[in-house]
Design a protein around this motif. Sequence first.
Motif, PDB file in Angstrom:
ATOM      1  N   GLN A  29      -2.057  -8.193  -4.638  1.00 27.34           N
ATOM      2  CA  GLN A  29      -2.946  -7.214  -4.012  1.00 27.34           C
ATOM      3  C   GLN A  29      -3.481  -7.729  -2.681  1.00 27.34           C
ATOM      4  N   TYR A  30      -3.829  -9.015  -2.626  1.00 24.54           N
ATOM      5  CA  TYR A  30      -4.292  -9.578  -1.357  1.00 24.54           C
ATOM      6  C   TYR A  30      -3.173  -9.624  -0.320  1.00 24.54           C
ATOM      7  N   HIS A  64      -0.933  -4.498   5.069  1.00 24.36           N
ATOM      8  CA  HIS A  64      -1.226  -3.098   5.389  1.00 24.36           C
ATOM      9  C   HIS A  64      -1.376  -2.936   6.897  1.00 24.36           C
ATOM     10  N   CYS A  66      -6.844   1.805   1.897  1.00 30.05           N
ATOM     11  CA  CYS A  66      -5.562   1.609   2.582  1.00 30.05           C
ATOM     12  C   CYS A  66      -4.477   2.445   1.901  1.00 30.05           C
ATOM     13  N   SER A  75     -11.837  -0.080  -0.169  1.00 27.06           N
ATOM     14  CA  SER A  75     -11.159  -1.340   0.090  1.00 27.06           C
ATOM     15  C   SER A  75      -9.638  -1.137   0.028  1.00 27.06           C
ATOM     16  N   LEU A  76      -8.933  -1.855  -0.839  1.00 24.81           N
ATOM     17  CA  LEU A  76      -7.490  -1.659  -0.955  1.00 24.81           C
ATOM     18  C   LEU A  76      -7.174  -0.186  -1.223  1.00 24.81           C
ATOM     19  N   THR A 128       0.842  -1.202   0.000  1.00 28.14           N
ATOM     20  CA  THR A 128       0.000   0.000   0.000  1.00 28.14           C
ATOM     21  C   THR A 128       0.875   1.250   0.000  1.00 28.14           C
ATOM     22  N   PHE A 132      -8.700 -12.963   3.302  1.00 31.91           N
ATOM     23  CA  PHE A 132      -7.685 -12.633   2.298  1.00 31.91           C
ATOM     24  C   PHE A 132      -6.794 -13.835   1.993  1.00 31.91           C
ATOM     25  N   ASP A 142      -3.071  -6.232   1.012  1.00 30.97           N
ATOM     26  CA  ASP A 142      -4.154  -6.095   1.997  1.00 30.97           C
ATOM     27  C   ASP A 142      -3.714  -6.654   3.349  1.00 30.97           C
TER      28      ASP A 142
END
Length: 178
Positions: A148-149, A155, A59, A55-56, A30, A92, A152
């Motif tokens: 991306q997960y 973060h 963050c 969502s993402l 992030t 996630f 997540d």
Amino acid sequence: IKAYQSDFECIAFDNRGTGKTDAPEGLLTTRLMAEDATGLLDALGVERAHVSGLSLGSCIAQELTLRRPDLVQTLQLHGTWARVHGYAARKFRAQIRLLEELDLRSFYEINVLWFMTPQFMVRYPDQLAHQLDSIVAAAPSTELLKQQYVADLNHNTLDRLHEILVPTLVTVGSFDLA
């Protein structure tokens, strides 16, 4: 954007690896994506902005605000979290495992259960099918989705949230469990 564009100049962009944006090698975070966003705002000559993320993206918006508070006039965080734990962490990690075992269409057939309410699915099955088709057609690579997960999961701004001093709106839905 449609709701805002009559009163504001709106900038929507693709995070690295999505849409037409390149995905450089290395770990996706992030913080890194916030640096991309601040670089874009600087390149466009934007001095202050109302920043909104979902969502993402929420963050990323937190990191942007923490790293460059001079750029942010107001902040909107939708479906957000400061640190993943419990249910959200498990979700996630499960999504990463599903991406490793399923094709994208099958992944999103399952994943839609986490971001569409049961009522929406019952009331608007045709719209749901159309949205699912659109999501699959625009989806980044499986590898990028996994990254991306991981972003997540990694973060964590919990110990820095008190440094966000701009007016901030936080929204969540009754089905948001992060």
